[in-house]
Motif scaffolding. Structure first.
Motif, PDB file in Angstrom:
ATOM      1  N   ARG A 322      51.175  33.859  45.077  1.00 20.73           N
ATOM      2  CA  ARG A 322      49.852  34.476  44.919  1.00 20.73           C
ATOM      3  C   ARG A 322      49.591  34.820  43.457  1.00 20.73           C
ATOM      4  N   ARG A 323      50.580  35.419  42.798  1.00 15.95           N
ATOM      5  CA  ARG A 323      50.386  35.775  41.391  1.00 15.95           C
ATOM      6  C   ARG A 323      50.161  34.529  40.531  1.00 15.95           C
ATOM      7  N   GLU A 324      50.933  33.478  40.803  1.00 15.31           N
ATOM      8  CA  GLU A 324      50.794  32.247  40.026  1.00 15.31           C
ATOM      9  C   GLU A 324      49.414  31.621  40.218  1.00 15.31           C
ATOM     10  N   VAL A 325      48.970  31.534  41.470  1.00 15.56           N
ATOM     11  CA  VAL A 325      47.662  30.925  41.734  1.00 15.56           C
ATOM     12  C   VAL A 325      46.545  31.795  41.173  1.00 15.56           C
ATOM     13  N   ASN A 326      46.674  33.115  41.284  1.00 15.99           N
ATOM     14  CA  ASN A 326      45.646  33.995  40.733  1.00 15.99           C
ATOM     15  C   ASN A 326      45.531  33.840  39.220  1.00 15.99           C
ATOM     16  N   ASP A 327      46.661  33.686  38.548  1.00 17.42           N
ATOM     17  CA  ASP A 327      46.611  33.457  37.099  1.00 17.42           C
ATOM     18  C   ASP A 327      45.860  32.160  36.795  1.00 17.42           C
ATOM     19  N   TRP A 328      46.084  31.149  37.615  1.00 13.72           N
ATOM     20  CA  TRP A 328      45.357  29.884  37.421  1.00 13.72           C
ATOM     21  C   TRP A 328      43.862  30.075  37.664  1.00 13.72           C
ATOM     22  N   ILE A 329      43.492  30.786  38.734  1.00 17.51           N
ATOM     23  CA  ILE A 329      42.076  31.003  39.037  1.00 17.51           C
ATOM     24  C   ILE A 329      41.388  31.711  37.874  1.00 17.51           C
ATOM     25  N   ARG A 330      42.054  32.723  37.308  1.00 16.57           N
ATOM     26  CA  ARG A 330      41.456  33.506  36.215  1.00 16.57           C
ATOM     27  C   ARG A 330      41.195  32.660  34.972  1.00 16.57           C
ATOM     28  N   THR A 331      42.033  31.681  34.734  1.00 15.24           N
ATOM     29  CA  THR A 331      41.958  30.922  33.477  1.00 15.24           C
ATOM     30  C   THR A 331      41.403  29.512  33.638  1.00 15.24           C
ATOM     31  N   SER A 332      41.243  29.066  34.870  1.00 14.40           N
ATOM     32  CA  SER A 332      40.795  27.703  35.115  1.00 14.40           C
ATOM     33  C   SER A 332      39.298  27.554  34.824  1.00 14.40           C
ATOM     34  N   THR A 333      38.915  26.324  34.530  1.00 12.55           N
ATOM     35  CA  THR A 333      37.484  26.011  34.370  1.00 12.55           C
ATOM     36  C   THR A 333      36.944  25.281  35.593  1.00 12.55           C
ATOM     37  N   VAL A 334      37.708  25.283  36.693  1.00 13.25           N
ATOM     38  CA  VAL A 334      37.286  24.595  37.908  1.00 13.25           C
ATOM     39  C   VAL A 334      36.032  25.242  38.499  1.00 13.25           C
ATOM     40  N   PHE A 335      35.951  26.580  38.420  1.00 14.96           N
ATOM     41  CA  PHE A 335      34.801  27.305  38.957  1.00 14.96           C
ATOM     42  C   PHE A 335      33.809  27.638  37.844  1.00 14.96           C
ATOM     43  N   ASP A 336      32.548  27.780  38.244  1.00 18.76           N
ATOM     44  CA  ASP A 336      31.535  28.188  37.271  1.00 18.76           C
ATOM     45  C   ASP A 336      31.714  29.637  36.853  1.00 18.76           C
ATOM     46  N   ALA A 337      32.284  30.449  37.745  1.00 21.47           N
ATOM     47  CA  ALA A 337      32.550  31.856  37.451  1.00 21.47           C
ATOM     48  C   ALA A 337      33.689  32.320  38.344  1.00 21.47           C
ATOM     49  N   VAL A 338      34.313  33.426  37.971  1.00 22.89           N
ATOM     50  CA  VAL A 338      35.444  33.971  38.729  1.00 22.89           C
ATOM     51  C   VAL A 338      35.264  35.472  38.878  1.00 22.89           C
ATOM     52  N   VAL A 339      35.538  35.970  40.085  1.00 20.47           N
ATOM     53  CA  VAL A 339      35.570  37.405  40.367  1.00 20.47           C
ATOM     54  C   VAL A 339      37.028  37.791  40.608  1.00 20.47           C
ATOM     55  N   ASP A 340      37.520  38.741  39.847  1.00 22.34           N
ATOM     56  CA  ASP A 340      38.925  39.142  39.970  1.00 22.34           C
ATOM     57  C   ASP A 340      39.060  40.215  41.043  1.00 22.34           C
ATOM     58  N   VAL A 341      39.028  39.762  42.294  1.00 20.52           N
ATOM     59  CA  VAL A 341      39.136  40.673  43.435  1.00 20.52           C
ATOM     60  C   VAL A 341      40.470  41.411  43.411  1.00 20.52           C
ATOM     61  N   ALA A 342      41.550  40.689  43.106  1.00 22.95           N
ATOM     62  CA  ALA A 342      42.869  41.309  43.110  1.00 22.95           C
ATOM     63  C   ALA A 342      42.925  42.495  42.157  1.00 22.95           C
ATOM     64  N   ALA A 343      42.426  42.317  40.948  1.00 27.15           N
ATOM     65  CA  ALA A 343      42.454  43.405  39.969  1.00 27.15           C
ATOM     66  C   ALA A 343      41.620  44.595  40.418  1.00 27.15           C
ATOM     67  N   ALA A 344      40.539  44.329  41.134  1.00 24.26           N
ATOM     68  CA  ALA A 344      39.639  45.404  41.551  1.00 24.26           C
ATOM     69  C   ALA A 344      40.247  46.298  42.619  1.00 24.26           C
ATOM     70  N   VAL A 345      41.095  45.741  43.492  1.00 20.24           N
ATOM     71  CA  VAL A 345      41.535  46.508  44.666  1.00 20.24           C
ATOM     72  C   VAL A 345      43.042  46.747  44.705  1.00 20.24           C
ATOM     73  N   GLN A 346      43.796  46.237  43.745  1.00 16.75           N
ATOM     74  CA  GLN A 346      45.245  46.414  43.782  1.00 16.75           C
ATOM     75  C   GLN A 346      45.649  47.813  43.324  1.00 16.75           C
ATOM     76  N   ASP A 347      46.819  48.232  43.763  1.00 13.38           N
ATOM     77  CA  ASP A 347      47.409  49.493  43.314  1.00 13.38           C
ATOM     78  C   ASP A 347      47.883  49.285  41.875  1.00 13.38           C
ATOM     79  N   PRO A 348      47.354  50.013  40.909  1.00 11.12           N
ATOM     80  CA  PRO A 348      47.740  49.773  39.510  1.00 11.12           C
ATOM     81  C   PRO A 348      49.226  49.972  39.254  1.00 11.12           C
TER      82      PRO A 348
END
Length: 385
Positions: A322-348
């Protein structure tokens, strides 16, 4: 004054699955000589409505002997099933008040002259005289349906009805809205469908996001337990994209949340989780499908689920993927935009876990405040709505 040009767009959507799945999150059921009354909370409104009813996974023709739509009068106690006086209308199919939906088919009703707005609770009443067999349904709808013996489609209130926390046969409501109304599709798993939120209160992620929008709206095509890559709880995301996104009238944007079930559900049967490479390839293929259809693509990182109460779902291997794929989602240009749901709701202090005050209690799904926080993480500029 120039008359406003109108067009049919999606005002509500409900993705369905088979009652014969290997993994069942809710008990499937059928109906016989019963009135089924369902509440459909509209994401957007218009000057008329039409409905889609599905027998996609039925094993018998679905006979609907009578159908009506109305606006719900209110909420609480008897008002849960009460019709607003003056709004009750017959639902017709090719001018007839009875229809048989063949096995594997979907029918669309005739237009109904009933003005509705965003947030309207539309009441659909169906009389099902024959044994339906197990029903095509949305299993984790976070909204009760109501069933009572006999034909009571016109009853102002369904007294003594059985309550069931699922939605049956309904796949959509279209509304006649101003031409150019933009629609976003929330396409994904239980984090979109609303598992973990309070039943009947419309606290799902798309509901909260709609409350932030000034024009246009988001319809919900989430399926709890749905995977990106493999059929098991509903058609997997790549397989159902055409059915649940490309057929949505007025769609301009699509949001994705997939992957948690590809990582967690295999552990329930002792299988390894999906690989990061396979998930990335799946996301890339989905984004390509959407872009080729002219849709704006918005990816979301996978939410945390460590410590979940469901045996076998949480694993150290799954957490790392999950962490590896999330890092890819955050930095990839595959999507027009990205919402970092994990960062918003995770326990810091423990990022693999949901923040305690946002946890529904199963450590896999968000509560009402969690879905609001998730919706607040979306930059509305991405949607253009």
């Amino acid at each position: 004054m120039t008359a406003t040009t109108t067009a049919w767009v999606a005002g509500f959507r409900s993705a369905v699955l088979s009652p014969y799945e290997t993994i069942q999150l809710k008990q499937p059921r059928g109906f016989h000589d019963q009135t089924l009354r369902q509440i459909l909370h509209l994401d957007g409104g218009g000057e008329a409505v039409r409905l889609q009813l599905s027998n996609e996974y039925g094993k018998e023709p679905l006979v609907i002997a009578a159908a009506r739509v109305a606006v719900r009068a209110g909420r609480g106690d008897a008002a849960e099933t009460a019709l607003l006086p003056g709004t009750d209308r017959p639902l017709l199919f090719g001018g007839a008040d009875e229809v048989t939906v063949p096995v594997g088919e979907v029918v669309q009703s005739d237009p109904v002259d009933l003005a509705v707005s965003a947030g309207t609770d539309l009441v659909l009443s169906l009389y099902l005289p024959e044994d339906t067999g197990l029903a095509t349904f949305a299993h984790t709808a976070s909204q009760n349906a109501y069933a009572v013996s006999g034909n009571h489609v016109s009853a102002p209130v369904l007294d003594g009805a059985e309550e069931v926390d699922s939605r049956f046969y309904v796949t959509g409501v279209d509304v006649l809205a101003p031409e150019g109304t933009a629609i976003a599709v929330a396409f994904g798993d239980s984090w979109f469908e609303g598992t973990g939120t309070s039943t009947g209160t419309n606290q799902r992620f798309p509901n909260h996001l709609n409350r932030r929008l000034g024009r246009g709206w988001v319809v919900n095509q989430g399926i709890g337990g749905n995977r990106l890559l493999t059929d098991e709880v509903g058609l997997h995301g790549l397989a159902r994209f055409d059915r649940d996104v490309l057929t949505v009238p007025g769609a301009t944007h699509v949001l994705f949340h997939f992957g948690l079930n590809d990582l967690g559900l295999p552990g329930m049967t002792g299988e390894p989780p999906a690989t990061a490479e396979d998930l990335i390839a799946g996301y890339t293929a989905l984004a390509a499908k959407a872009r080729s259809a002219g849709l704006t693509t918005i990816g979301t990182t996978m939410g945390p689920y460590a410590g979940t109460i469901y045996p076998g779902v949480d694993s150290l291997e799954g957490r790392a993927i999950r962490r590896e794929v999330n890092d890819w989602i955050r930095t990839s240009t595959v999507f027009d935009a990205v919402v970092d749901v994990a960062a918003a709701v995770q326990d810091p202090d423990a990022p693999d876990f949901i923040r305690p005050d946002l946890d529904s209690g199963d450590h896999l799904h968000l509560n009402d405040e969690g879905t609001r926080t998730m919706a607040d993480a979306v930059d509305l500029a991405y949607l253009g709505l």
